[in-house]
Design a protein around this motif. Structure first.
Motif, mmCIF file in Angstrom:
data_model
loop_
_atom_site.group_PDB
_atom_site.id
_atom_site.type_symbol
_atom_site.label_atom_id
_atom_site.label_comp_id
_atom_site.label_asym_id
_atom_site.label_seq_id
_atom_site.Cartn_x
_atom_site.Cartn_y
_atom_site.Cartn_z
ATOM 1 N N ALA A 195 0.834 -1.206 0.000
ATOM 2 C CA ALA A 195 0.000 0.000 0.000
ATOM 3 C C ALA A 195 0.869 1.256 0.000
ATOM 4 N N TYR A 196 1.952 1.243 0.791
ATOM 5 C CA TYR A 196 2.850 2.396 0.826
ATOM 6 C C TYR A 196 3.543 2.592 -0.522
ATOM 7 N N CYS A 197 3.901 1.497 -1.178
ATOM 8 C CA CYS A 197 4.490 1.589 -2.520
ATOM 9 C C CYS A 197 3.509 2.210 -3.502
ATOM 10 N N MET A 198 2.249 1.847 -3.389
ATOM 11 C CA MET A 198 1.233 2.427 -4.271
ATOM 12 C C MET A 198 1.071 3.920 -3.989
ATOM 13 N N ILE A 199 1.141 4.315 -2.734
ATOM 14 C CA ILE A 199 1.049 5.731 -2.378
ATOM 15 C C ILE A 199 2.228 6.502 -2.974
ATOM 16 N N ILE A 200 3.419 5.941 -2.877
ATOM 17 C CA ILE A 200 4.597 6.582 -3.465
ATOM 18 C C ILE A 200 4.434 6.692 -4.981
ATOM 19 N N PHE A 201 3.931 5.640 -5.606
ATOM 20 C CA PHE A 201 3.723 5.643 -7.054
ATOM 21 C C PHE A 201 2.747 6.743 -7.470
ATOM 22 N N VAL A 202 1.660 6.889 -6.750
ATOM 23 C CA VAL A 202 0.681 7.941 -7.062
ATOM 24 C C VAL A 202 1.304 9.322 -6.842
ATOM 25 N N TYR A 203 2.105 9.458 -5.790
ATOM 26 C CA TYR A 203 2.779 10.730 -5.519
ATOM 27 C C TYR A 203 3.722 11.109 -6.660
ATOM 28 N N VAL A 204 4.450 10.131 -7.166
ATOM 29 C CA VAL A 204 5.370 10.386 -8.277
ATOM 30 C C VAL A 204 4.582 10.745 -9.539
ATOM 31 N N LEU A 205 3.496 10.045 -9.798
ATOM 32 C CA LEU A 205 2.673 10.379 -10.969
ATOM 33 C C LEU A 205 2.091 11.780 -10.871
ATOM 34 N N LEU A 206 1.677 12.178 -9.679
ATOM 35 C CA LEU A 206 1.128 13.528 -9.504
ATOM 36 C C LEU A 206 2.174 14.613 -9.724
ATOM 37 N N SER A 207 3.441 14.271 -9.566
ATOM 38 C CA SER A 207 4.484 15.277 -9.772
ATOM 39 C C SER A 207 4.611 15.667 -11.241
ATOM 40 N N TYR A 257 10.415 9.369 3.778
ATOM 41 C CA TYR A 257 11.101 8.176 3.281
ATOM 42 C C TYR A 257 11.935 8.490 2.042
ATOM 43 N N LEU A 258 11.392 9.251 1.112
ATOM 44 C CA LEU A 258 12.114 9.570 -0.124
ATOM 45 C C LEU A 258 13.331 10.462 0.136
ATOM 46 N N ASN A 259 13.249 11.319 1.144
ATOM 47 C CA ASN A 259 14.380 12.213 1.444
ATOM 48 C C ASN A 259 15.605 11.451 1.930
ATOM 49 N N LEU A 260 15.403 10.269 2.507
ATOM 50 C CA LEU A 260 16.544 9.437 2.896
ATOM 51 C C LEU A 260 17.398 9.099 1.683
ATOM 52 N N PHE A 261 16.756 8.842 0.557
ATOM 53 C CA PHE A 261 17.462 8.466 -0.660
ATOM 54 C C PHE A 261 17.916 9.684 -1.456
ATOM 55 N N LYS A 262 17.195 10.792 -1.334
ATOM 56 C CA LYS A 262 17.589 12.003 -2.068
ATOM 57 C C LYS A 262 18.909 12.561 -1.551
ATOM 58 N N ARG A 263 19.236 12.287 -0.294
ATOM 59 C CA ARG A 263 20.520 12.731 0.250
ATOM 60 C C ARG A 263 21.670 11.919 -0.325
ATOM 61 N N LEU A 264 21.407 10.663 -0.684
ATOM 62 C CA LEU A 264 22.464 9.770 -1.149
ATOM 63 C C LEU A 264 22.622 9.739 -2.662
ATOM 64 N N ILE A 324 14.584 3.721 -6.683
ATOM 65 C CA ILE A 324 15.476 3.069 -5.725
ATOM 66 C C ILE A 324 14.747 2.847 -4.402
ATOM 67 N N ALA A 325 13.980 3.845 -3.964
ATOM 68 C CA ALA A 325 13.252 3.733 -2.700
ATOM 69 C C ALA A 325 12.221 2.609 -2.762
ATOM 70 N N LEU A 326 11.527 2.488 -3.877
ATOM 71 C CA LEU A 326 10.542 1.404 -4.024
ATOM 72 C C LEU A 326 11.215 0.041 -4.029
ATOM 73 N N LEU A 327 12.335 -0.066 -4.726
ATOM 74 C CA LEU A 327 13.050 -1.341 -4.759
ATOM 75 C C LEU A 327 13.565 -1.726 -3.372
ATOM 76 N N VAL A 328 14.133 -0.772 -2.656
ATOM 77 C CA VAL A 328 14.639 -1.053 -1.310
ATOM 78 C C VAL A 328 13.493 -1.466 -0.392
ATOM 79 N N LEU A 329 12.367 -0.782 -0.487
ATOM 80 C CA LEU A 329 11.222 -1.121 0.349
ATOM 81 C C LEU A 329 10.707 -2.524 0.038
#
Length: 86
Positions: free
Chosen positions: A14-26, A49-56, A70-75
């Motif tokens: 469910a969290y992956c789907m939320i991230i996916f919708v957030y990315v599509l809305l961008s 959660y995404l900011n953890l990866f944006k720093r790296l 990358i965040a979706l794959l790690v999750l």
């Protein structure tokens, strides 16, 4: 124990789907209206959660941001690994 594993996997999906919708809305202009409200709520849920990866991981070519991928794959792999260990 099986139901706890199922719950953990379902919540991560469910969290992956939320991230996916957030990315599509961008990809759409969300200055005002209902899309802006939805985008603000999703940003509060996804950005920590995404900011953890944006720093790296820097953007590729200055424009392409691959951190959600990358965040979706790690999750997905992390949750599956965690569930299979127990």
């Amino acid at each position: 124990m099986l139901s706890l594993k199922y719950l953990i996997v379902s919540l991560s999906d469910a969290y992956c789907m939320i991230i996916f919708v957030y990315v599509l809305l961008s990809w759409f202009p969300t200055d005002r209206g209902i899309l802006a409200d939805i985008n603000n709520v999703l940003a509060r849920v996804c950005d920590p959660y995404l900011n953890l990866f944006k720093r790296l991981i820097p953007p590729i070519g200055g424009m392409v941001d691959v951190t959600p991928i990358i965040a979706l794959l790690v999750l997905q792999f992390g949750v599956r690994l965690l569930v299979n260990l127990f």
